[in-house]
Design a protein around this motif. Structure first.
Motif, PDB file in Angstrom:
ATOM      1  N   SER A   1      40.370  51.113  37.249  1.00 21.40           N
ATOM      2  CA  SER A   1      41.031  49.891  37.922  1.00 21.40           C
ATOM      3  C   SER A   1      40.040  48.931  37.797  1.00 21.40           C
ATOM      4  O   SER A   1      38.760  48.817  37.709  1.00 21.40           O
ATOM      5  CB  SER A   1      41.465  50.330  39.223  1.00 21.40           C
TER       6      SER A   1
ATOM      7  N   PHE B   1      37.461  49.392  41.854  1.00 18.44           N
ATOM      8  CA  PHE B   1      38.141  48.374  41.030  1.00 18.44           C
ATOM      9  C   PHE B   1      36.819  47.616  40.502  1.00 18.44           C
ATOM     10  O   PHE B   1      36.098  46.940  41.069  1.00 18.44           O
ATOM     11  CB  PHE B   1      38.869  47.394  41.695  1.00 18.44           C
TER      12      PHE B   1
ATOM     13  N   PHE C   1      45.041  42.366  39.786  1.00 15.16           N
ATOM     14  CA  PHE C   1      44.569  43.743  39.978  1.00 15.16           C
ATOM     15  C   PHE C   1      45.206  44.446  38.676  1.00 15.16           C
ATOM     16  O   PHE C   1      46.308  44.326  38.349  1.00 15.16           O
ATOM     17  CB  PHE C   1      45.164  44.477  41.110  1.00 15.16           C
TER      18      PHE C   1
ATOM     19  N   ALA D   1      39.625  44.397  38.915  1.00 13.50           N
ATOM     20  CA  ALA D   1      39.939  43.124  39.740  1.00 13.50           C
ATOM     21  C   ALA D   1      39.359  41.952  39.101  1.00 13.50           C
ATOM     22  O   ALA D   1      38.180  42.077  38.948  1.00 13.50           O
ATOM     23  CB  ALA D   1      39.889  43.395  41.064  1.00 13.50           C
TER      24      ALA D   1
END
Length: 395
Positions: free
Chosen positions: A347, A336, A372, A349
């Motif tokens: 991804s 992330f 997220f 975050a």
């Protein structure tokens, strides 16, 4: 070639070539047609050009066949009639403000709104004489009690892009329409695939094409979509006067990505929901804010109006973990990345201090929120990455 053309100098013939391209070429891609100057066949065409007519080519800033192909496809996706392109999602929000409201008008904004929209509204209130007020995103039909005689625009965000509340969009839109108030929704979350707001009474849908429509984390673009000729012309006039345009090369990148958008959206949706269910079992997590989960605010509206959720959701960590430790958790993640935008394959975050972002409605959670975005990696690898970072940063 005419006789006069054949006698011209080489440099003139380079600028004015006599091309003979064989007809009949077709491909699946939309041609990239760049232009600043649009050439008219005669002066009658110049003098008869009408900026309100989307079928007339006037100037490259306003449209070329490449950008027109994108606007038509975007309108079709959302069930609209018209679409306009802007150079970012925030520019699309700005286009709505400057196209719809004027000094002395009142604007209602949900308290969970995308923070640049909040800042935009506050700026217009401070410097341009608007009245800007914030409302509880779960107010539903109760919004009618907040409408004033000078209320011109109500913003909606479904769901809130950080805190994930899903408002009762049809109820808000109906209350606004009964009082002749324009509604505009930031519909970026659904990409127009999982929710079609124009079919639920909303007047203007705003999209950040930067997200799922692009899918590559490499294009900035926005759009406003509407079914109303009148609103389209108001937005188009404002865009024209502000000199807003987009690159047709960027348009071609979005056009290239649209055919795969639904498949990508559904893949994001599956992985994100699986992660959300797993995170609900973790003792480190106090709340999982995913609209498809029953305890997410507005879940009933989501199930009634939406067909999917995509890759974006948030969690609230248990309050025993300080914001510093949550920052360490985010930085310990490997798959992330830390970044603001989303909609691509990777991804992301990001931690948020929600209490500092809200004004009108009380935030019920005390722990730190992390949003997220679930990309196209394998869900099992993302789960393992979160678990490893929890152990490393939270003990």
């Amino acid at each position: 070639m005419t006789d006069s053309a054949s006698s011209r100098a080489r440099q003139t013939r380079i600028v004015h070539p006599d091309l003979e391209l064989a007809p009949g070429f077709e491909s699946f891609s939309t041609p990239v047609m760049r232009a600043s100057t649009v050439v008219f066949p005669d002066l009658a065409a110049v003098r008869g050009a009408d900026w309100r007519n989307d079928a007339q080519w006037r100037y490259g800033l306003h449209a070329t066949p490449t950008s027109a192909a994108l606007t038509q496809r975007l309108a079709q996706i959302e069930g609209g009639k018209h679409a306009l392109l802007q150079p970012s999602g925030l520019a699309a929000i700005s286009n709505v403000y400057f196209g719809i409201v004027k000094a002395g008008d009142d604007v209602l904004i949900p308290d969970n709104v995308y923070s640049p929209n909040r800042e935009h509204g506050n700026w217009l209130a401070h410097d341009f004489g608007l009245s800007v007020r914030y409302y509880d995103p779960m107010i539903g039909a109760g919004i009618a009690n907040m409408i004033r005689p000078n209320t011109r625009l109500i913003w909606i965000e479904a769901p809130g892009s950080v805190t994930m509340e899903v408002p009762d969009v049809p109820a808000i839109a109906a209350a606004a329409r009964a009082r002749n108030v324009v509604t505009a929704i930031d519909n970026t979350y659904s990409a127009g695939l999982a929710f079609r707001p124009l079919e639920h009474g909303v007047d203007i849908s705003v999209q950040a094409l930067t997200k799922y429509q692009s899918g590559g984390s490499d294009v900035l673009m926005g759009a406003t979509i509407t079914a109303s000729d009148e609103l389209h012309h108001e937005l188009k006039r404002a865009r024209m006067r502000m000199g807003i345009g987009v690159s047709v090369d960027d348009c071609s990148l979005v056009l290239r990505s649209l055919p795969s958008m639904k498949a990508r959206f559904e893949a994001h949706d599956r992985s994100a929901l699986a992660l959300a269910h797993w995170l609900k079992t973790r003792p480190e997590i106090a709340a999982v804010l995913h609209p498809a989960l029953e305890d997410c605010p507005g879940h009933a509206s989501f199930m009634r109006d939406f067909s999917g959720a995509g890759g974006l959701f948030s969690v609230v960590f248990d309050e025993r973990y300080s914001a510093t430790r949550i920052d360490a958790f985010v930085e310990a993640l490997e798959l992330f990345a830390i970044g603001w935008s989303w909609g691509g394959a990777h991804s992301l975050a990001m931690p948020y201090d929600v209490a500092s972002m809200r004004s009108a409605s009380q935030w019920p959670h005390r722990g730190t929120l992390v949003r997220f975005y679930v990309g196209l990696e394998e869900e099992a690898d993302l789960r393992a990455d979160i678990e490893r970072a929890m152990v490393a940063a939270l003990g």
